[in-house]
Design a protein around this motif. Structure first.
Motif, PDB file in Angstrom:
ATOM      1  N   UNK A   1       0.908  -1.194  -0.207  1.00 42.17           N
ATOM      2  CA  UNK A   1      -0.377  -0.021   0.089  1.00 42.17           C
ATOM      3  C   UNK A   1       0.499   1.135  -0.307  1.00 42.17           C
ATOM      4  N   UNK A   2       2.475   1.205   0.255  1.00 39.59           N
ATOM      5  CA  UNK A   2       3.123   2.320   0.769  1.00 39.59           C
ATOM      6  C   UNK A   2       3.796   2.164  -0.716  1.00 39.59           C
ATOM      7  N   UNK A   3       4.559   3.507  -1.379  1.00 44.62           N
ATOM      8  CA  UNK A   3       5.661   3.983  -1.744  1.00 44.62           C
ATOM      9  C   UNK A   3       6.937   3.179  -1.290  1.00 44.62           C
ATOM     10  N   UNK A   4       6.961   3.605   0.085  1.00 40.26           N
ATOM     11  CA  UNK A   4       8.114   3.361   0.984  1.00 40.26           C
ATOM     12  C   UNK A   4       7.567   3.344   2.112  1.00 40.26           C
TER      13      UNK A   4
ATOM     14  N   UNK B   1      -4.506   9.134   2.137  1.00 37.89           N
ATOM     15  CA  UNK B   1      -4.021   7.301   2.797  1.00 37.89           C
ATOM     16  C   UNK B   1      -4.372   7.881   4.543  1.00 37.89           C
ATOM     17  N   UNK B   2      -4.825   7.445   5.313  1.00 41.66           N
ATOM     18  CA  UNK B   2      -5.280   6.324   7.088  1.00 41.66           C
ATOM     19  C   UNK B   2      -4.318   5.289   7.203  1.00 41.66           C
TER      20      UNK B   2
ATOM     21  N   UNK C   1      -1.371   9.087  -2.362  1.00 41.54           N
ATOM     22  CA  UNK C   1      -1.471   8.405  -3.904  1.00 41.54           C
ATOM     23  C   UNK C   1      -1.292   6.710  -3.655  1.00 41.54           C
ATOM     24  N   UNK C   2      -1.008   6.198  -4.447  1.00 40.82           N
ATOM     25  CA  UNK C   2      -1.658   5.046  -4.834  1.00 40.82           C
ATOM     26  C   UNK C   2      -0.264   3.971  -5.476  1.00 40.82           C
TER      27      UNK C   2
ATOM     28  N   UNK D   1       4.145  12.152  -6.702  1.00 40.87           N
ATOM     29  CA  UNK D   1       2.743  12.411  -6.753  1.00 40.87           C
ATOM     30  C   UNK D   1       1.788  14.323  -6.499  1.00 40.87           C
ATOM     31  N   UNK D   2       0.988  13.776  -7.618  1.00 42.39           N
ATOM     32  CA  UNK D   2       0.308  14.779  -7.941  1.00 42.39           C
ATOM     33  C   UNK D   2      -1.341  15.579  -7.753  1.00 42.39           C
TER      34      UNK D   2
END
Length: 219
Positions: free
Chosen positions: A79-82, A106-107, A125-126, A213-214
């Motif tokens: 779920x996370x880029x890092x 995202x929380x 982002x995703x 991310x934008x």
């Protein structure tokens, strides 16, 4: 719809979802320096569950105003880029905006000093880029009271949903915009203010050479 309406909707929602997470005063309202011992302790980590309640208030405001749909997810690395410094391992909520040009919010909820959901990761982002870890520091020396804590949290979320966030993962650092100025993690290696502004401008123009991310504002 504008940001003031959305902030008001969040405050109204918080009156309900935050009823069991009371606020607290700034322990040093006059700017007094903390005691040395305050840097080594947190007498009440459970108080930071107010951040999870505030995140839930944002979830309610963004869904009830029709701006987003809520997804309740199990914690997962992908779920996370890092991965966050401390991965949120209790639950994840992703708010998917109705506008296709906007990026999800995202929380991630985790443990803090043995207290469940006293730690919140805010991502965008995703998969999600990590935008902020809240609280940034839980020690008593860094306590600013709940009003400023929630104000800072709201600003972080609003930066995402208003379309103002730009997040760039460069070679030696990550950087993103915030109301207080650029937030950097890593080594800038001689980057000037103009260089950073150009990084952000390239992302907004759709020609960045780096992962970024934008997205558009949600309303």
């Amino acid at each position: 719809m504008d940001s003031s309406v959305l902030r008001a909707a969040t405050r109204d929602a918080f009156k309900k979802v935050g009823v069991h997470t009371p606020g607290w005063e700034d322990p040093r309202p006059g700017g007094e320096p903390p005691d040395d011992a305050d840097f080594e302790k947190c007498d009440d980590p459970a108080k930071f569950r107010i951040l999870a309640a505030r995140a839930e208030a944002w979830c309610e405001a963004l869904t009830q105003t029709g701006l987003a749909e809520r997804e309740n997810l199990e914690p997962a690395d992908e779920l996370w880029q890092e991965l966050p410094e401390t991965p949120p391992d209790i639950r994840i909520v992703r708010l998917r905006p109705k506008k296709a040009a906007s990026v999800p919010l995202v929380f991630g909820f985790g443990w803090l000093m043995g207290e469940p959901e006293a730690y919140v990761v805010v991502g965008a982002g995703e998969p999600a880029a990590v935008i902020s870890l809240q609280p940034q520091c839980a020690c008593d020396a860094c306590d600013i009271g709940s009003d400023l804590l929630l104000q800072d949290f709201d600003d972080i979320v609003m930066n995402i949903v208003s379309g103002q966030l730009v997040h760039v993962t460069a070679d030696q650092f990550t950087i993103h915009t915030s109301p207080q100025g650029p937030v950097v993690d890593g080594q800038l290696a001689g980057q000037t203010t103009s260089d950073l502004e150009q990084l952000f401008a390239d992302v907004r123009a759709g020609k960045s050479q780096y992962p970024s991310v934008y997205g558009a504002r949600w309303w």
